[in-house]
Write an enzyme that holds these catalytic residues in place. Structure first.
Site, PDB file in Angstrom:
ATOM      1  N   GLY A  88     -54.843   7.883  90.836  1.00 48.43           N
ATOM      2  CA  GLY A  88     -54.993   7.860  89.383  1.00 48.43           C
ATOM      3  C   GLY A  88     -55.626   6.570  88.918  1.00 48.43           C
ATOM      4  O   GLY A  88     -54.959   5.688  88.371  1.00 48.43           O
ATOM      5  N   SER A 100     -59.546   6.395  87.746  1.00 51.37           N
ATOM      6  CA  SER A 100     -60.534   6.635  86.692  1.00 51.37           C
ATOM      7  C   SER A 100     -59.897   7.261  85.454  1.00 51.37           C
ATOM      8  O   SER A 100     -58.890   7.959  85.536  1.00 51.37           O
ATOM      9  CB  SER A 100     -61.619   7.587  87.198  1.00 51.37           C
ATOM     10  OG  SER A 100     -62.287   7.020  88.287  1.00 51.37           O
ATOM     11  N   SER A 144     -58.488  14.263  92.521  1.00 52.58           N
ATOM     12  CA  SER A 144     -58.645  15.358  93.488  1.00 52.58           C
ATOM     13  C   SER A 144     -57.275  15.847  93.922  1.00 52.58           C
ATOM     14  O   SER A 144     -56.407  15.054  94.268  1.00 52.58           O
ATOM     15  CB  SER A 144     -59.401  14.892  94.721  1.00 52.58           C
ATOM     16  OG  SER A 144     -60.554  14.211  94.336  1.00 52.58           O
ATOM     17  N   GLU A 188     -61.556   2.065 102.248  1.00 53.80           N
ATOM     18  CA  GLU A 188     -61.948   3.306 101.613  1.00 53.80           C
ATOM     19  C   GLU A 188     -63.457   3.510 101.652  1.00 53.80           C
ATOM     20  O   GLU A 188     -63.938   4.628 101.554  1.00 53.80           O
ATOM     21  CB  GLU A 188     -61.451   3.229 100.167  1.00 53.80           C
ATOM     22  CG  GLU A 188     -61.416   4.540  99.445  1.00 53.80           C
ATOM     23  CD  GLU A 188     -61.243   4.323  97.956  1.00 53.80           C
ATOM     24  OE1 GLU A 188     -60.416   3.472  97.568  1.00 53.80           O
ATOM     25  OE2 GLU A 188     -61.945   4.993  97.188  1.00 53.80           O
ATOM     26  N   ASN A 221     -73.314   3.807  94.027  1.00 49.15           N
ATOM     27  CA  ASN A 221     -74.161   3.009  94.913  1.00 49.15           C
ATOM     28  C   ASN A 221     -74.731   1.787  94.198  1.00 49.15           C
ATOM     29  O   ASN A 221     -74.917   0.735  94.810  1.00 49.15           O
ATOM     30  CB  ASN A 221     -75.273   3.877  95.498  1.00 49.15           C
ATOM     31  CG  ASN A 221     -74.717   4.855  96.513  1.00 49.15           C
ATOM     32  OD1 ASN A 221     -73.619   5.378  96.331  1.00 49.15           O
ATOM     33  ND2 ASN A 221     -75.443   5.082  97.588  1.00 49.15           N
ATOM     34  N   GLU A 222     -74.960   1.914  92.904  1.00 50.45           N
ATOM     35  CA  GLU A 222     -75.503   0.783  92.156  1.00 50.45           C
ATOM     36  C   GLU A 222     -74.457  -0.340  92.060  1.00 50.45           C
ATOM     37  O   GLU A 222     -74.782  -1.521  92.219  1.00 50.45           O
ATOM     38  CB  GLU A 222     -75.927   1.232  90.754  1.00 50.45           C
ATOM     39  CG  GLU A 222     -77.183   2.118  90.745  1.00 50.45           C
ATOM     40  CD  GLU A 222     -76.964   3.519  91.327  1.00 50.45           C
ATOM     41  OE1 GLU A 222     -75.799   3.987  91.352  1.00 50.45           O
ATOM     42  OE2 GLU A 222     -77.947   4.135  91.769  1.00 50.45           O
TER      43      GLU A 222
END
Lengths: 396, 359
Positions: free
Chosen positions: A141, A143, A175, A260, A382-383
């Site tokens: 938990g 985002s 998820s 991760e 990725n940024e």
């Protein structure tokens, strides 16, 4: 900013080259044998992106029974006291085979290690043995609707009450929350102090059957239900379920990120498609042109290299060295690679993606294309990761 | 294991400081001072046994040295002298002379090698783009004799019957042509060791991959440093996210190339370059470092702006090598084809075992 130089670059990129022990390779053979048997008996069918979509509690319990979950946890907590590289080998075998690992994924990968590091004795006793048995599933938990890459901006609030805390707020992209037993919620337990946005954050273990927890599906563009919105409305969390220290949430959350970000799941999400591609191309025999050979060779060469990088990070982390920068690099390179497999597959083989196909290339290609946007977003875009690399190089 | 690592670390630190004390520019001749220092330190024949005039070092040491030599853009034939020519001559039972050495693997039609009645060997034909030949005391040549068996020749490139045409690669490193029409005494010829051709190509590809990995690290390091120094719009360009993102992409390529090269070096050392695992790992190492070379060089130049594109700036010491070396000893196109053929031969069920075969 000091002038960046050779030392920064060398330190940021240094990784050991790992040779796996014979016992570890023996373990690999056992896992491979088990997977072949499961497949032959119809226990599972290979899919892409199985660590998001392959929820199978029977399969997770089978792995638990064989000692392949919670492998690095101490035996006192139901774990197996194995090395990080042993766990690595089991994990990569499962992912390469496209086996259903989603149910135990979060619990095995990060909840177990976090509980071991920050949890109380009571918490460890309560969860770790069931995690290792493949019977207890967790979500994450972090985002929120207004907090994605900017995690420190979370607005879920924890207010101290008699005997514990009351949590209110909304978490998204969780998820498996509709199947899981609990999740780790990151919440603001105190206002920002002296402009330090990382202060005043805490982690709580929220059992998802608690009063005030509402779980709503967020369907993927495929229509599948893996993600959820978890609404917390004055959910009571007893003091016993505070993870680590109140106010240390940021440190606790970020200290696990290298684990991760660098695992084999960051470059093997489309590996079952690569296997199917080799099958299709091998069937073409001599008709396969130079271009096809070059593209295939590049895919094989890149995944071999990614695995070597990822193993180096696993070994570094195991020896206690920091590997944030290489981990960010691997995730950037690896998730782009997962997309490269898709591009090569669709251009080299003239079979359109078909989500309704029984199996094989057409279905795997469809799954891969439809899941691909998530690869370069989850676990830090990725940024953002390139920003982490830039900091490690001394650029910012 | 930790002990070996620290010994190798000591060696690389020593080599780094030696290279730092000497200019990296390729001048008219071989930098004799640098070469003699490297020789005194035992770095020019690092893995040759001590009784053959070498230092008896490990293959891990040799790999670490090449990585550092690539990083330093060292203008000396370390790969050619030790792991290639030195190994080939010694493995064939020929003397390994002091001084810089060169090597060539002659294709079937490039040379005609024939035994003469007096016991000597006649050698005629030509060799293309032989690295550093003009500075070499000897060129070790792997060639097929009239029966098609591989033999090793030890040639003096300045001797009679050798016509040398100077050439260079993109980095200005000597790549010379040799026209041969000569006779060799019997003691300068020997039967080639088993699998010599394959082992020589593997050694060449791995050496080049390690040099490439080093050169890529140099280009990245220089670019990171430059981005921190160059001020535009009132701040170092390193502060711009657009620049940071590009350098992060370059760093990923550098890390990937290095990981592939180091893993291949470790796997090759375990079987002295023989066997299928070493062959596959080396193919990947050269493919991946060659692939990385192009993007790293492109980003390095983009970050440096126009100054990096000039003769006065030393960025070219790494980027011209990246461009030259990515195509030498097999480009990624060549090695990708080799890798793909192997993957197809293993088939879909064999792909993952192929990727995980070497520990």
């Amino acid at each position: 900013m000091s002038t960046p130089g050779e030392l920064d670059v060398a330190r940021a990129l240094a990784l050991p080259s790992v040779a796996l022990a014979p016992e570890t390779e023996e373990l690999r053979s056992e896992v491979r044998e088990f997977l072949a048997k499961e497949r032959a008996e119809g226990g599972f069918v290979p899919h892409c992106d199985v660590w998001l979509s392959g929820w199978d509690e029977r399969f997770s319990r089978e792995l638990g029974a064989r000692g392949w979950l919670g492998m690095t946890l101490p035996t006192a907590y139901g774990g197996h006291g194995r090395t990080a590289l042993d766990r690595y080998v089991v994990t990569e075998e499962l992912l390469a085979a496209g086996a259903p690992v989603a149910a135990h994924w979060v619990a095995d990968r990060q909840i177990g290690p976090s509980l071991l590091r920050f949890g109380t004795e009571w918490q460890k006793q309560r969860y770790l043995p069931r995690i290792a048995a493949g019977e207890c599933y967790f979500g994450i938990g972090m985002s929120e609707p207004d907090s994605g890459s900017d995690l420190a901006s979370v607005r879920t609030r924890a207010t101290q009450v008699d005997g514990g805390w009351k949590l209110s707020g909304t978490k998204v992209w969780t998820s498996g929350a509709h199947h899981a037993h609990a999740f780790f919620a990151l919440a603001r337990s105190a206002p920002v102090e002296d402009g330090n946005r990382h202060s005043g954050l805490s982690q709580f273990i929220v059992e998802l059957n608690s009063p005030g927890v509402q779980i709503n599906p967020i369907r993927l563009l495929t229509g599948a239900h893996h993600f959820n919105e978890v609404v917390l409305d004055e959910v009571f969390v007893p003091d016993d379920l505070v993870l680590g220290e109140i106010g240390a949430g940021w440190h606790q959350v970020t200290s696990e990120l290298a684990f991760e970000r660098s695992g084999p799941e960051r470059f093997l999400s489309t590996f079952p498609l690569l296997v199917a591609l080799v099958g299709e191309l091998a069937a073409e025999g001599d008709r396969l042109g130079t271009e096809g050979l070059r593209d295939l060779g590049a895919l094989v060469s890149r995944v071999w290299t990614l695995r070597r990088l990822s193993l180096g990070i696993a070994a570094s982390l195991h020896s206690g060295a920091a590997a944030d920068v290489p981990a960010a690099l691997v995730k950037d390179l690896g998730t782009r690679y997962e997309n490269e497999v898709i591009e090569a597959a669709r251009l080299l083989v003239d079979i359109p993606p078909d989500p309704g196909a029984e199996g094989g290339f057409a279905r795997l290609l469809a799954e891969a294309v439809l899941h691909a946007p998530g690869f370069t977003l989850r676990g830090g875009t990725n940024e953002i990761l390139r920003g982490v690399v830039a900091r490690g190089l001394g650029l910012r | 294991m930790s002990e070996t690592v620290s010994e190798t670390d000591e060696l690389t630190a020593m080599a780094r400081s030696v290279f730092a004390d000497h200019p990296a520019e390729i001048a008219d001749g071989l930098p004799t001072q640098l070469w003699s220092t490297l020789t005194e330190l035992g770095l020019t024949q690092l893995t040759l046994p001590e009784d053959a005039g070498g230092s008896g070092g490990t293959l891990a040491d040799a790999a670490a040295l090449l990585l550092v030599a690539g990083e330093a853009a060292a203008p000396v034939p370390l790969a050619e002298t030790g792991p290639l020519a030195g190994w080939l001559l010694h493995a064939a039972g020929l003397a390994v002379p002091p001084g810089p050495l060169a090597w060539a693997a002659a294709g079937k039609d490039a040379l005609t090698v024939r035994a003469e009645s007096d016991g000597e060997l006649s050698v005629a034909g030509s060799l293309n783009r032989v690295g550093w030949a003009r500075h070499a005391t000897r060129v070790a040549v792997l060639a097929a004799d009239q029966d098609g068996s591989d033999v090793v020749l030890s040639l003096d490139p300045t001797g009679p019957g050798v016509e040398l045409t100077e050439g260079t690669n993109l980095a200005g490193e000597p790549r010379d042509g040799l026209r041969l029409d000569l006779r060799l005494p019997a003691d300068e010829v020997a039967k080639a060791p088993d699998e010599a051709r394959e082992l020589l190509l593997r050694r060449a590809a791995l050496s080049r991959a390690l040099l490439l990995a080093g050169a890529a690290a140099r280009a990245l390091t220089r670019s990171v440093r430059y981005a921190g120094e160059r001020v535009q719009f009132g701040r170092p360009i390193a502060r711009f996210q657009a620049v940071q993102q590009q350098l992060a992409l370059a760093a990923a390529e550098v890390a990937a190339g290095r990981a592939a090269a180091e893993a291949a070096a470790r796997i090759a050392a375990a079987s002295d370059f023989g066997g299928p695992d070493a062959g596959f790992a080396i193919a990947v190492a050269k493919a991946r470092t060659s692939e990385a070379a192009g993007s790293v060089a492109r980003i390095a130049h983009q970050v440096h702006g126009a100054i990096g594109f000039t003769l006065e700036h030393d960025l070219r010491l790494s980027t011209t090598r990246l461009w030259a070396w990515r195509d030498e000893d097999g480009s990624e196109a060549h090695w990708h084809t080799v890798i793909a053929r192997q993957a197809l031969a293993e088939g879909p069920e064999g792909l993952w075992p192929l990727l995980t075969r070497a520990s």
